[in-house]
Design a protein around this motif. Structure first.
Motif, PDB file in Angstrom:
ATOM      1  N   GLY A   6      71.730   6.743 -29.284  1.00 26.45           N
ATOM      2  CA  GLY A   6      71.703   5.333 -29.656  1.00 26.45           C
ATOM      3  C   GLY A   6      72.396   5.154 -30.995  1.00 26.45           C
ATOM      4  N   PHE A   7      73.457   4.346 -31.045  1.00 22.71           N
ATOM      5  CA  PHE A   7      74.251   4.169 -32.261  1.00 22.71           C
ATOM      6  C   PHE A   7      74.110   2.718 -32.723  1.00 22.71           C
ATOM      7  CE2 PHE A   7      78.823   4.775 -34.158  1.00 22.71           C
ATOM      8  CZ  PHE A   7      78.309   4.559 -35.421  1.00 22.71           C
ATOM      9  N   ASP A   8      73.346   2.529 -33.788  1.00 22.08           N
ATOM     10  CA  ASP A   8      73.172   1.206 -34.389  1.00 22.08           C
ATOM     11  C   ASP A   8      74.175   1.075 -35.527  1.00 22.08           C
ATOM     12  OD1 ASP A   8      72.323  -1.223 -35.379  1.00 22.08           O
ATOM     13  OD2 ASP A   8      70.515  -0.427 -36.338  1.00 22.08           O
ATOM     14  N   LEU A   9      75.338   0.538 -35.237  1.00 25.67           N
ATOM     15  CA  LEU A   9      76.381   0.350 -36.251  1.00 25.67           C
ATOM     16  C   LEU A   9      76.155  -1.019 -36.878  1.00 25.67           C
ATOM     17  CD1 LEU A   9      80.199   1.088 -35.729  1.00 25.67           C
ATOM     18  CD2 LEU A   9      79.317  -0.658 -37.290  1.00 25.67           C
ATOM     19  N   SER A 140      72.713  -5.327 -26.323  1.00 25.83           N
ATOM     20  CA  SER A 140      72.226  -6.266 -27.338  1.00 25.83           C
ATOM     21  C   SER A 140      71.237  -5.561 -28.267  1.00 25.83           C
ATOM     22  CB  SER A 140      71.547  -7.451 -26.652  1.00 25.83           C
ATOM     23  OG  SER A 140      70.690  -8.121 -27.530  1.00 25.83           O
ATOM     24  N   GLU A 141      71.425  -5.735 -29.576  1.00 27.33           N
ATOM     25  CA  GLU A 141      70.532  -5.098 -30.549  1.00 27.33           C
ATOM     26  C   GLU A 141      69.097  -5.616 -30.406  1.00 27.33           C
ATOM     27  OE1 GLU A 141      72.773  -6.228 -33.901  1.00 27.33           O
ATOM     28  OE2 GLU A 141      74.203  -4.575 -33.744  1.00 27.33           O
ATOM     29  N   SER A 142      68.959  -6.895 -30.108  1.00 23.76           N
ATOM     30  CA  SER A 142      67.610  -7.444 -29.918  1.00 23.76           C
ATOM     31  C   SER A 142      66.974  -6.884 -28.656  1.00 23.76           C
ATOM     32  CB  SER A 142      67.661  -8.971 -29.860  1.00 23.76           C
ATOM     33  OG  SER A 142      68.602  -9.404 -28.909  1.00 23.76           O
ATOM     34  N   ARG A 143      67.787  -6.680 -27.620  1.00 22.27           N
ATOM     35  CA  ARG A 143      67.295  -6.040 -26.394  1.00 22.27           C
ATOM     36  C   ARG A 143      66.812  -4.629 -26.706  1.00 22.27           C
ATOM     37  NH1 ARG A 143      65.008  -6.246 -22.027  1.00 22.27           N
ATOM     38  NH2 ARG A 143      66.105  -8.223 -21.741  1.00 22.27           N
ATOM     39  N   ALA A 144      67.602  -3.897 -27.473  1.00 26.71           N
ATOM     40  CA  ALA A 144      67.223  -2.529 -27.831  1.00 26.71           C
ATOM     41  C   ALA A 144      65.939  -2.517 -28.641  1.00 26.71           C
ATOM     42  CB  ALA A 144      68.361  -1.868 -28.620  1.00 26.71           C
ATOM     43  N   ALA A 145      65.788  -3.482 -29.544  1.00 28.64           N
ATOM     44  CA  ALA A 145      64.570  -3.549 -30.358  1.00 28.64           C
ATOM     45  C   ALA A 145      63.348  -3.769 -29.484  1.00 28.64           C
ATOM     46  CB  ALA A 145      64.698  -4.666 -31.391  1.00 28.64           C
ATOM     47  N   MET A 146      63.490  -4.624 -28.454  1.00 24.80           N
ATOM     48  CA  MET A 146      62.349  -4.874 -27.583  1.00 24.80           C
ATOM     49  C   MET A 146      62.021  -3.652 -26.725  1.00 24.80           C
ATOM     50  SD  MET A 146      61.500  -7.758 -24.752  1.00 24.80           S
ATOM     51  CE  MET A 146      61.492  -6.650 -23.373  1.00 24.80           C
ATOM     52  N   VAL A 147      63.065  -2.972 -26.252  1.00 26.01           N
ATOM     53  CA  VAL A 147      62.832  -1.745 -25.488  1.00 26.01           C
ATOM     54  C   VAL A 147      62.092  -0.735 -26.350  1.00 26.01           C
ATOM     55  CG1 VAL A 147      63.965   0.241 -24.418  1.00 26.01           C
ATOM     56  CG2 VAL A 147      64.768  -2.067 -23.916  1.00 26.01           C
ATOM     57  N   SER A 148      62.475  -0.652 -27.618  1.00 31.49           N
ATOM     58  CA  SER A 148      61.779   0.240 -28.545  1.00 31.49           C
ATOM     59  C   SER A 148      60.303  -0.136 -28.640  1.00 31.49           C
ATOM     60  CB  SER A 148      62.435   0.170 -29.927  1.00 31.49           C
ATOM     61  OG  SER A 148      61.822   1.055 -30.827  1.00 31.49           O
ATOM     62  N   SER A 355      64.387   0.863 -35.411  1.00 35.07           N
ATOM     63  CA  SER A 355      63.949   0.434 -34.077  1.00 35.07           C
ATOM     64  C   SER A 355      65.127   0.178 -33.137  1.00 35.07           C
ATOM     65  CB  SER A 355      63.073  -0.818 -34.180  1.00 35.07           C
ATOM     66  OG  SER A 355      63.789  -1.892 -34.739  1.00 35.07           O
ATOM     67  N   VAL A 356      66.232  -0.336 -33.653  1.00 35.51           N
ATOM     68  CA  VAL A 356      67.384  -0.612 -32.791  1.00 35.51           C
ATOM     69  C   VAL A 356      68.008   0.694 -32.305  1.00 35.51           C
ATOM     70  CG1 VAL A 356      69.722  -1.563 -32.703  1.00 35.51           C
ATOM     71  CG2 VAL A 356      67.886  -2.877 -33.762  1.00 35.51           C
ATOM     72  N   ALA A 357      68.234   1.638 -33.223  1.00 38.09           N
ATOM     73  CA  ALA A 357      68.837   2.917 -32.822  1.00 38.09           C
ATOM     74  C   ALA A 357      67.962   3.631 -31.794  1.00 38.09           C
ATOM     75  CB  ALA A 357      69.049   3.802 -34.044  1.00 38.09           C
ATOM     76  N   ARG A 358      66.657   3.649 -32.046  1.00 38.02           N
ATOM     77  CA  ARG A 358      65.750   4.308 -31.093  1.00 38.02           C
ATOM     78  C   ARG A 358      65.733   3.560 -29.760  1.00 38.02           C
ATOM     79  NH1 ARG A 358      61.376   5.435 -35.797  1.00 38.02           N
ATOM     80  NH2 ARG A 358      61.932   7.601 -36.228  1.00 38.02           N
ATOM     81  N   GLY A 359      65.709   2.231 -29.841  1.00 40.63           N
ATOM     82  CA  GLY A 359      65.720   1.445 -28.612  1.00 40.63           C
ATOM     83  C   GLY A 359      66.973   1.679 -27.792  1.00 40.63           C
ATOM     84  N   LEU A 360      68.111   1.845 -28.459  1.00 37.56           N
ATOM     85  CA  LEU A 360      69.360   2.126 -27.749  1.00 37.56           C
ATOM     86  C   LEU A 360      69.281   3.464 -27.021  1.00 37.56           C
ATOM     87  CD1 LEU A 360      71.840   0.939 -30.519  1.00 37.56           C
ATOM     88  CD2 LEU A 360      71.557  -0.121 -28.269  1.00 37.56           C
ATOM     89  N   ALA A 361      68.701   4.475 -27.680  1.00 36.48           N
ATOM     90  CA  ALA A 361      68.543   5.775 -27.020  1.00 36.48           C
ATOM     91  C   ALA A 361      67.599   5.661 -25.824  1.00 36.48           C
ATOM     92  CB  ALA A 361      68.020   6.808 -28.016  1.00 36.48           C
ATOM     93  N   TYR A 362      66.500   4.909 -26.006  1.00 37.63           N
ATOM     94  CA  TYR A 362      65.588   4.674 -24.880  1.00 37.63           C
ATOM     95  C   TYR A 362      66.319   3.992 -23.721  1.00 37.63           C
ATOM     96  CZ  TYR A 362      61.123   5.712 -27.293  1.00 37.63           C
ATOM     97  OH  TYR A 362      60.071   6.313 -27.917  1.00 37.63           O
ATOM     98  N   CYS A 363      67.185   3.039 -24.057  1.00 38.49           N
ATOM     99  CA  CYS A 363      67.933   2.322 -23.020  1.00 38.49           C
ATOM    100  C   CYS A 363      68.726   3.288 -22.160  1.00 38.49           C
ATOM    101  CB  CYS A 363      68.877   1.299 -23.647  1.00 38.49           C
ATOM    102  SG  CYS A 363      68.066  -0.203 -24.241  1.00 38.49           S
ATOM    103  N   GLY A 364      69.290   4.327 -22.802  1.00 39.59           N
ATOM    104  CA  GLY A 364      70.038   5.309 -22.037  1.00 39.59           C
ATOM    105  C   GLY A 364      69.184   6.005 -20.999  1.00 39.59           C
ATOM    106  N   ARG A 365      68.006   6.463 -21.438  1.00 36.69           N
ATOM    107  CA  ARG A 365      67.142   7.160 -20.490  1.00 36.69           C
ATOM    108  C   ARG A 365      66.617   6.219 -19.414  1.00 36.69           C
ATOM    109  NH1 ARG A 365      61.901  10.285 -22.551  1.00 36.69           N
ATOM    110  NH2 ARG A 365      61.021   8.184 -22.517  1.00 36.69           N
ATOM    111  N   ILE A 366      66.273   4.995 -19.822  1.00 35.48           N
ATOM    112  CA  ILE A 366      65.783   4.018 -18.845  1.00 35.48           C
ATOM    113  C   ILE A 366      66.859   3.721 -17.812  1.00 35.48           C
ATOM    114  CG2 ILE A 366      65.116   1.598 -18.562  1.00 35.48           C
ATOM    115  CD1 ILE A 366      63.659   1.865 -21.274  1.00 35.48           C
ATOM    116  N   ASP A 367      68.098   3.561 -18.292  1.00 34.38           N
ATOM    117  CA  ASP A 367      69.203   3.296 -17.380  1.00 34.38           C
ATOM    118  C   ASP A 367      69.363   4.433 -16.379  1.00 34.38           C
ATOM    119  OD1 ASP A 367      71.062   1.516 -16.564  1.00 34.38           O
ATOM    120  OD2 ASP A 367      72.603   2.052 -18.006  1.00 34.38           O
ATOM    121  N   GLU A 368      69.236   5.673 -16.857  1.00 34.85           N
ATOM    122  CA  GLU A 368      69.347   6.830 -15.964  1.00 34.85           C
ATOM    123  C   GLU A 368      68.179   6.868 -14.985  1.00 34.85           C
ATOM    124  OE1 GLU A 368      71.079  10.551 -14.620  1.00 34.85           O
ATOM    125  OE2 GLU A 368      71.796   8.746 -15.639  1.00 34.85           O
ATOM    126  N   ASP A 369      66.979   6.578 -15.485  1.00 33.88           N
ATOM    127  CA  ASP A 369      65.815   6.531 -14.602  1.00 33.88           C
ATOM    128  C   ASP A 369      66.001   5.471 -13.519  1.00 33.88           C
ATOM    129  OD1 ASP A 369      64.222   8.574 -15.503  1.00 33.88           O
ATOM    130  OD2 ASP A 369      63.128   7.356 -16.954  1.00 33.88           O
TER     131      ASP A 369
END
Length: 638
Positions: A6-9, A140-148, A355-369
């Motif tokens: 997850g890359f929060d730039l 979306s960064e806000s999406r990633a934050a909520m996933v986190s 929270s955004v960076a972590r949420g982005l990483a979670y999004c990756g695993r969720i997407d794969e799941d």
């Protein structure tokens, strides 16, 4: 995929998180250029070396130096090159540290403001592709934050919040990003995306207050240096930001202790600047009127933005407000959110800056799941398992349908046709056969009949649903999806059953020709049976007709008489001798016999081809319903 990054730039700071596919823990924050949260800056040296992070702000010999460029991505086409250079520097650091391995099976999930449209996101993704990143997706960064938030054990907030209205407030350094999420899906608002209000404004105030309190001998020189050097100004603002967050993370402690940090600015000559935070300065950060805000304070603009969001939410008001970004640590932010959304719960993570960076990483695993989840579900729907379950229960469906439809058909189809025959509109009893064929077929296909079938079909689906869970529950468990996600039983108990399971259309009435044919035979016999009661009618006409009928029966026999009657154009006066109430009374009394006749014809006249077509149609609708259920539980990532 084995690993997800997850890359929060961000405009001021950036962070990278990593999560392994099988990990059940929080994503790991990676250290880049010595920091988990590093300055978004790069410098190109005359030697060709590329620096990123804090060193890029002040290292001598830079041919090119850029900071805080992301906020201009939508308005300045040259920023794409800045993003490319910085992203390339981060990629090089990750390879150099061994946190990223060449050609490993991984993907990058990269954040962007919620207000960016699809074309902008695709352009942004292409930049990372050109640099050489592994497969990347823009979220979306806000999406990633909520996933986190949904994944965070600290918050005690589980996947159930995906069914609630949520407002995500991401307070960055340059902008504040609002995203309204309903049922796990991001809903477009008139006031959404980026609001030009960020924590960087507070950093500027803190820096200015610190300069104002500096030694008079150095004050003018410090101002001149920061006006001439954008890198050093950005560096000082970054230091101010860290001190500000440190203070607001524990205001009670710092009310009795000194909160300050000394900087040495290496420009034309070394200059010392002391940054300081206290209660008075904290108040100025929130309440000082700024030219950049049109003469308003941070507090005024933030509260007005919240009010605008509330006014433009067309659905239910948020039950949860999730705060992210370093500024979200300010207690005042929570108070303002509560003041505008009084019924909402306001929460944030323990480390909102990550929270955004972590949420982005979670999004990756969720997407794969979800990809594997969909593949397993597709395998189930393409197999014959659902058809076998339906075929096991199909005869019960036929029986339930007959039980439901017989009496309405007798009342709403047979009775009107008898009235028409009695009135002389239908001349021969044999003609009622065709009329009944049309009438029964039309009624079975009517909305009224379909509504009547909804109840028994829903009941019939329950044992089907129980058998189906033998296959759907393991799919859910294997991919970290709530096992109720594919449970028909939970949907069958819902009030909006016709939305979740289209019960009134799941019954293939077109295939029920055997039912129509059997019903016609019974109804024609019913009319003939009604004529049989004429000899018992009182009055001279009844006696005459009875004598004639008795004579016919003696000469032809009962069966042959009934056959003759089918083709006889009975005179209208004679038809009138059959009272309507007598026919109706008899019809009411034989419904049980009619059903019994149907149960017999179920085994005798229903053929395998019709049953197979019924099974296939019902199975297809169940499969489509399962797919729709899967779409509901998926976390949309776009």
């Amino acid at each position: 995929m084995d690993r997800f990054f997850g890359f929060d730039l961000g405009d001021a700071e950036s962070a990278v998180a990593r999560l392994n596919k099988e990990d059940q823990v929080t994503p790991e924050m990676l250290t880049v250029v010595g920091e988990q949260s590093f300055i978004t800056a790069y410098a190109q040296l005359s030697s060709g070396e590329l620096l990123i992070g804090e060193k890029a702000c002040y290292t001598d010999g830079a041919m090119k130096r850029k900071l805080r460029f992301k906020s201009r991505f939508l308005t300045d086409s040259t920023v794409a090159n800045d993003v490319k250079s910085f992203a390339g520097g981060v990629l090089g650091e990750l390879y150099g540290s061994g946190d990223l391995i060449k050609n490993e099976d991984c993907s990058f999930y990269i954040g962007c403001p919620a207000g960016w449209d699809k074309n902008t996101r695709e352009h942004y993704r292409e930049i990372f592709e050109q640099v050489g990143y592994p497969p990347a997706k823009i979220i979306s960064e806000s999406r990633a934050a909520m996933v986190s938030a949904t994944q965070s054990k600290h918050l005690q907030v589980g996947l159930d919040i995906l069914s609630k209205p949520v407002l995500v407030v991401d307070i960055g350094s340059s902008t504040t990003d609002f995203a309204y999420i309903m049922g796990g899906k991001e809903v477009e608002m008139q006031t959404a995306g980026e609001v030009v209000l960020g924590g960087g404004l507070m950093d500027e105030i803190l820096l200015e207050e610190s300069i104002e309190g500096a030694n008079p001998l150095f004050k003018k020189k410090i101002r001149q240096t920061l006006e001439e050097s954008e890198p050093w100004r950005s560096y000082c603002e970054f230091a101010a930001r860290r001190l500000k967050e440190k203070y607001f993370s524990d205001e009670e402690y710092w009310s009795n202790n000194e909160c300050k940090e000394s900087l040495v600015i290496q420009y034309s000559r070394p200059l010392k600047l002391t940054l300081k935070m206290d209660k008075n300065i904290a108040s100025k950060l929130l309440n000082k009127n700024l030219v950049k805000l049109g003469g308003k304070s941070f507090k005024e603009v933030f509260i007005q933005a919240l009010r605008d969001v509330k006014e433009n939410i067309t659905g239910s008001q948020p039950e949860l407000i999730f705060l992210t970004g370093g500024v979200s640590k300010l207690p005042a932010i929570r108070d303002w959110c509560t003041a505008v959304f009084s019924d909402a719960i306001v929460v944030s993570g323990s480390e909102p800056e990550f929270s955004v960076a972590r949420g982005l990483a979670y999004c990756g695993r969720i997407d794969e799941d979800m990809r594997e989840f969909r593949a397993d579900l597709e395998e189930l729907t393409k197999s014959s398992k659902i058809e076998k379950i339906v075929r096991t229960h199909i005869n019960q469906l036929y029986k339930d349908a007959v039980d439901t439809l017989i009496e309405p058909i007798l009342t709403k189809v047979a009775m009107p046709i008898f009235d028409r025959w009695r009135a002389g509109e239908i001349r021969k009893l044999s003609d009622t056969d065709e009329e009944l064929q049309r009438g029964v077929a039309a009624y079975i296909k009517s909305d009224e009949a379909r509504e009547l079938l909804a109840g028994p079909i829903t009941s019939w689906l329950k044992p089907v649903a129980e058998d189906l869970e033998e296959f759907t529950v393991p799919i859910c468990v294997n991919h970290r999806v709530p096992y109720t996600a594919l449970s028909f039983k939970s949907y069958l108990s819902a009030s909006d059953i016709d939305i979740k399971v289209d019960a009134k259309n799941i019954f293939a009435v077109e295939e029920m020709t055997w039912l129509i044919d059997s019903l016609v035979t019974v109804l024609v016999g019913l009319i003939i049976a009604a004529i049989d009661v004429v000899p018992f009618l009182a009055g001279p006409e009844g006696i005459i007709v009875g004598v004639i009928a008795s004579a016919v029966i003696l000469i032809l026999g009962k069966d042959r008489m009934e056959a003759r009657l089918l083709e006889t154009d009975i005179p209208n006066p004679l038809r009138k001798l059959i009272p309507k109430n007598t026919f109706k009374s008899r019809m009411d009394n034989i419904s049980a016999d009619v059903k019994k006749s149907f149960y017999a014809s179920l085994e005798q006249e229903k053929n395998d081809e019709i049953t197979e077509r019924m099974v296939n149609e019902i199975s297809a609708q169940i499969e489509q319903t399962l797919i729709k259920m899967a779409e509901v539980v998926e976390i949309p990532l776009g």
